[in-house]
Design a protein around this motif. Structure first.
Motif, mmCIF file in Angstrom:
data_model
loop_
_atom_site.group_PDB
_atom_site.id
_atom_site.type_symbol
_atom_site.label_atom_id
_atom_site.label_comp_id
_atom_site.label_asym_id
_atom_site.label_seq_id
_atom_site.Cartn_x
_atom_site.Cartn_y
_atom_site.Cartn_z
ATOM 1 N N GLU A 123 0.641 -1.288 0.085
ATOM 2 C CA GLU A 123 0.030 0.002 0.189
ATOM 3 C C GLU A 123 0.841 1.264 0.123
ATOM 4 O OE1 GLU A 123 -3.100 0.342 2.874
ATOM 5 O OE2 GLU A 123 -3.695 -1.548 2.662
ATOM 6 N N ILE A 124 1.952 1.101 0.768
ATOM 7 C CA ILE A 124 2.799 2.349 0.766
ATOM 8 C C ILE A 124 3.479 2.576 -0.634
ATOM 9 C CG2 ILE A 124 5.049 3.264 1.662
ATOM 10 C CD1 ILE A 124 4.429 1.773 4.199
ATOM 11 N N GLY A 125 3.820 1.638 -1.219
ATOM 12 C CA GLY A 125 4.245 1.518 -2.631
ATOM 13 C C GLY A 125 5.437 2.476 -2.723
ATOM 14 N N ASP A 126 5.672 3.155 -3.973
ATOM 15 C CA ASP A 126 6.625 4.280 -4.036
ATOM 16 C C ASP A 126 6.299 5.661 -3.765
ATOM 17 O OD1 ASP A 126 9.024 5.385 -4.790
ATOM 18 O OD2 ASP A 126 8.271 5.454 -6.883
ATOM 19 N N CYS A 127 6.001 5.698 -2.248
ATOM 20 C CA CYS A 127 5.099 6.717 -1.684
ATOM 21 C C CYS A 127 5.785 8.080 -1.723
ATOM 22 C CB CYS A 127 5.256 6.561 -0.032
ATOM 23 S SG CYS A 127 4.133 7.631 0.754
ATOM 24 N N THR A 128 4.759 8.914 -2.421
ATOM 25 C CA THR A 128 5.129 10.473 -2.246
ATOM 26 C C THR A 128 4.125 11.338 -1.372
ATOM 27 O OG1 THR A 128 3.845 10.636 -4.210
ATOM 28 C CG2 THR A 128 6.204 10.155 -4.647
ATOM 29 N N ARG A 129 3.599 10.602 -0.267
ATOM 30 C CA ARG A 129 2.737 11.206 0.350
ATOM 31 C C ARG A 129 3.152 12.483 1.259
ATOM 32 N NH1 ARG A 129 1.886 5.761 0.423
ATOM 33 N NH2 ARG A 129 -0.328 4.954 -0.016
ATOM 34 N N CYS A 130 4.460 12.519 1.341
ATOM 35 C CA CYS A 130 4.916 13.609 2.182
ATOM 36 C C CYS A 130 6.537 13.996 1.594
ATOM 37 C CB CYS A 130 5.227 13.610 3.421
ATOM 38 S SG CYS A 130 6.747 12.758 4.115
ATOM 39 N N ALA A 131 6.893 15.174 1.970
ATOM 40 C CA ALA A 131 8.084 15.862 1.105
ATOM 41 C C ALA A 131 9.229 14.743 1.418
ATOM 42 C CB ALA A 131 8.182 17.214 1.918
ATOM 43 N N LEU A 132 9.383 13.879 2.401
ATOM 44 C CA LEU A 132 10.633 13.378 2.618
ATOM 45 C C LEU A 132 10.862 12.285 1.373
ATOM 46 C CD1 LEU A 132 10.374 12.401 6.497
ATOM 47 C CD2 LEU A 132 11.809 14.006 5.431
ATOM 48 N N HIS A 133 9.695 11.998 0.807
ATOM 49 C CA HIS A 133 10.218 11.243 -0.452
ATOM 50 C C HIS A 133 11.177 11.683 -1.467
ATOM 51 C CE1 HIS A 133 7.631 13.712 -2.929
ATOM 52 N NE2 HIS A 133 7.943 13.271 -3.997
ATOM 53 N N GLN A 134 11.392 13.043 -1.335
ATOM 54 C CA GLN A 134 12.134 13.971 -2.381
ATOM 55 C C GLN A 134 13.589 13.716 -1.990
ATOM 56 O OE1 GLN A 134 10.876 17.912 -1.725
ATOM 57 N NE2 GLN A 134 9.154 17.612 -2.746
ATOM 58 N N GLY A 135 14.078 13.353 -0.894
ATOM 59 C CA GLY A 135 15.502 13.042 -0.673
ATOM 60 C C GLY A 135 15.748 11.812 -0.672
ATOM 61 N N ARG A 136 14.979 10.583 -0.505
ATOM 62 C CA ARG A 136 15.209 9.252 0.010
ATOM 63 C C ARG A 136 16.043 8.657 -1.384
ATOM 64 N NH1 ARG A 136 9.268 7.435 -0.513
ATOM 65 N NH2 ARG A 136 9.337 6.753 -2.636
ATOM 66 N N ASN A 137 16.801 7.539 -1.048
ATOM 67 C CA ASN A 137 17.333 6.549 -2.046
ATOM 68 C C ASN A 137 16.265 5.577 -1.679
ATOM 69 O OD1 ASN A 137 19.665 7.743 -3.307
ATOM 70 N ND2 ASN A 137 20.527 7.877 -1.093
ATOM 71 N N MET A 138 16.393 4.880 -0.522
ATOM 72 C CA MET A 138 15.151 3.674 -0.360
ATOM 73 C C MET A 138 14.340 3.947 0.800
ATOM 74 S SD MET A 138 17.636 0.344 -0.904
ATOM 75 C CE MET A 138 16.381 -0.599 -1.208
ATOM 76 N N LEU A 139 13.312 3.453 0.729
ATOM 77 C CA LEU A 139 12.142 3.526 1.688
ATOM 78 C C LEU A 139 12.580 2.573 2.527
ATOM 79 C CD1 LEU A 139 8.452 4.051 1.166
ATOM 80 C CD2 LEU A 139 9.295 2.464 2.570
ATOM 81 N N VAL A 140 12.363 2.897 4.063
ATOM 82 C CA VAL A 140 12.886 1.805 4.952
ATOM 83 C C VAL A 140 11.644 1.495 5.632
ATOM 84 C CG1 VAL A 140 14.155 1.446 6.936
ATOM 85 C CG2 VAL A 140 15.093 2.772 5.193
ATOM 86 N N THR B 182 1.741 12.057 8.575
ATOM 87 C CA THR B 182 1.527 11.495 7.278
ATOM 88 C C THR B 182 1.953 9.852 7.378
ATOM 89 O OG1 THR B 182 1.593 13.551 6.003
ATOM 90 C CG2 THR B 182 1.866 11.340 4.829
ATOM 91 N N CYS B 183 2.969 9.766 8.058
ATOM 92 C CA CYS B 183 3.688 8.501 7.767
ATOM 93 C C CYS B 183 3.279 7.346 9.022
ATOM 94 C CB CYS B 183 5.119 8.809 7.782
ATOM 95 S SG CYS B 183 6.034 7.331 6.993
ATOM 96 N N THR B 184 2.936 7.973 10.343
ATOM 97 C CA THR B 184 2.979 7.158 11.381
ATOM 98 C C THR B 184 1.505 6.353 11.350
ATOM 99 O OG1 THR B 184 1.919 9.011 12.530
ATOM 100 C CG2 THR B 184 4.025 8.553 13.190
HETATM 101 FE FE1 SF4 Z 1 5.582 8.237 2.370
HETATM 102 FE FE2 SF4 Z 1 6.182 8.102 5.016
HETATM 103 FE FE3 SF4 Z 1 8.151 8.260 2.971
HETATM 104 FE FE4 SF4 Z 1 6.604 10.382 3.690
HETATM 105 S S1 SF4 Z 1 8.133 9.255 4.998
HETATM 106 S S2 SF4 Z 1 7.083 9.713 1.680
HETATM 107 S S3 SF4 Z 1 4.591 9.247 4.300
HETATM 108 S S4 SF4 Z 1 6.677 6.607 3.295
#
Ligand code: SF4
Length: 341
Positions: free
Chosen positions: A163-180, A253-255
């Motif tokens: 469900e989270i997928g390649d998440c862009t729900r908040c601004a933190l996605h802009q700087g990530r390499n991998m979602l943890v 958004t993430c919790t």
């Molecule tokens: Fe999505 Fe959470 Fe990453 Fe924000 S921190 S982009 S809500 S997975």
């Protein structure tokens, strides 16, 4: 005008400030003998003090309305709601100075501890008294999900991940390499919650794999467990820029995903690593010192609050305090420390 400081002196002064501030002592240096030292300390403190310590904490959602959920295991049933004091009697054979086996290496340090020769990556948990910006009431956590059968929990966690997928729900996605997302046993009795991925975690896609992760592994071993026997997740799943504290909107958004992970795993004991994790799990901003040493109730699960490993790397003198916190969790889980090596 503040005096220039060499890095070693600055490190020492910052460590002392953190220590005293965690004890609730702030601005005590306003009237010292040496005005130049007072000015320097104030300038130093200002560099990691975003808001006034006197601001009131947000509403304590979990404390005033403790979450309820069907008790699946007898051990999950709480004796009471809200918080309860930890049992006063010491954990048997739990003197941290006696536990000097290999399992305790890196966890228990001889006092006083010298400054580490190589500093770990700077992390917001270096300063455990940072407030979550901005200071406003945290959102109400989602309803507790229905219990999942142990055999179905791995699939349920994968469903959340999907469900989270390649998440862009908040601004933190802009700087990530991998979602943890999280890591560990879907049926773990013990779950750790940290703040967010650091640089190593961001590159590997796994929580707590850097220096702080190595120390967490030692802490888990000291409890008589293996890392793959616990579950580990964070407040946010993408790395905040420069390891700063997640913004309110990012955490909000993430919790919900974190809470769903907790509901699936249904650990008997949660351990909040650091002030940010404690804040989001409890729904209330309080000094870490006031949260430690007690058993809280979060989503029907016992919660213990302790220091973030990144903080312990910066201030090894607090490892003994962290060990005392972990002993509370061990007592609740019926664990005994491993035999000395
Ligand atoms: Fe999505 Fe959470 Fe990453 Fe924000 S921190 S982009 S809500 S997975």
């Amino acid at each position: 005008m503040a005096l220039p400081l060499d890095p070693a002196t600055r490190e020492t002064l910052e460590g002392r400030l953190r220590f005293y501030r965690d004890l609730g002592l702030t601005e005590f240096y306003r009237r010292p003998v040496d005005p130049a030292l007072a000015e320097q300390l104030a300038a130093l403190e200002a560099t990691f003090r975003p808001a006034a310590a006197s601001a009131p904490p947000p509403a304590a959602q979990q404390r005033t309305q403790p979450a309820q959920r069907p008790a699946e295991r007898p051990a999950e049933r709480m004796a009471g709601q809200g918080t309860q004091p930890a049992a006063a009697k010491p954990f048997p054979n739990a003197s941290p100075f006696a536990l000097t086996g290999s399992a305790m290496q890196g966890l228990v340090s001889p006092p006083p501890a010298p400054a580490p020769q190589t500093q770990p990556e700077a992390h917001s948990n270096d300063y455990e008294d940072q407030p979550i910006p901005p200071r406003k009431p945290l959102p109400t956590p989602p309803e507790i999900s229905a219990a999942i059968a142990p055999a179905q929990r791995a699939a349920a966690l994968q469903q959340i991940r999907d469900e989270i997928g390649d998440c862009t729900r908040c601004a933190l996605h802009q700087g990530r390499n991998m979602l943890v997302f999280g890591d560990g046993d879907p049926n773990a009795r013990l779950m750790f919650v940290g703040e967010g991925p650091g640089a190593d975690e961001d590159l590997q896609g796994l929580p707590f794999v850097g220096k702080a992760g190595q120390l967490l592994n030692n802490m888990i071993s000291a409890m008589g467990l293996q890392r793959d026997q616990v579950y580990i997740a964070n407040v946010v799943k993408c790395r905040p820029p420069a390891n700063r504290v997640p913004e309110q909107e990012e955490g909000a958004t993430c919790t919900p995903f974190l809470f769903r992970q907790i509901d699936v795993v249904r650990p008997e004991v949660l351990v909040a690593l650091g002030a940010t994790a404690a804040t989001w799990l409890l729904g209330a901003r309080q000094p870490l010192a006031g949260l430690r040493g007690r058993i809280h109730n979060v989503r029907g699960t016992k919660l213990i609050v302790t220091y973030h490993p990144a903080f312990l790397l910066r201030d090894p003198r607090q490892k003994k305090e962290a060990w005392a916190d972990l002993q509370i969790a061990m007592r609740e889980l019926g664990l005994k420390p491993p035999a000395r090596g």
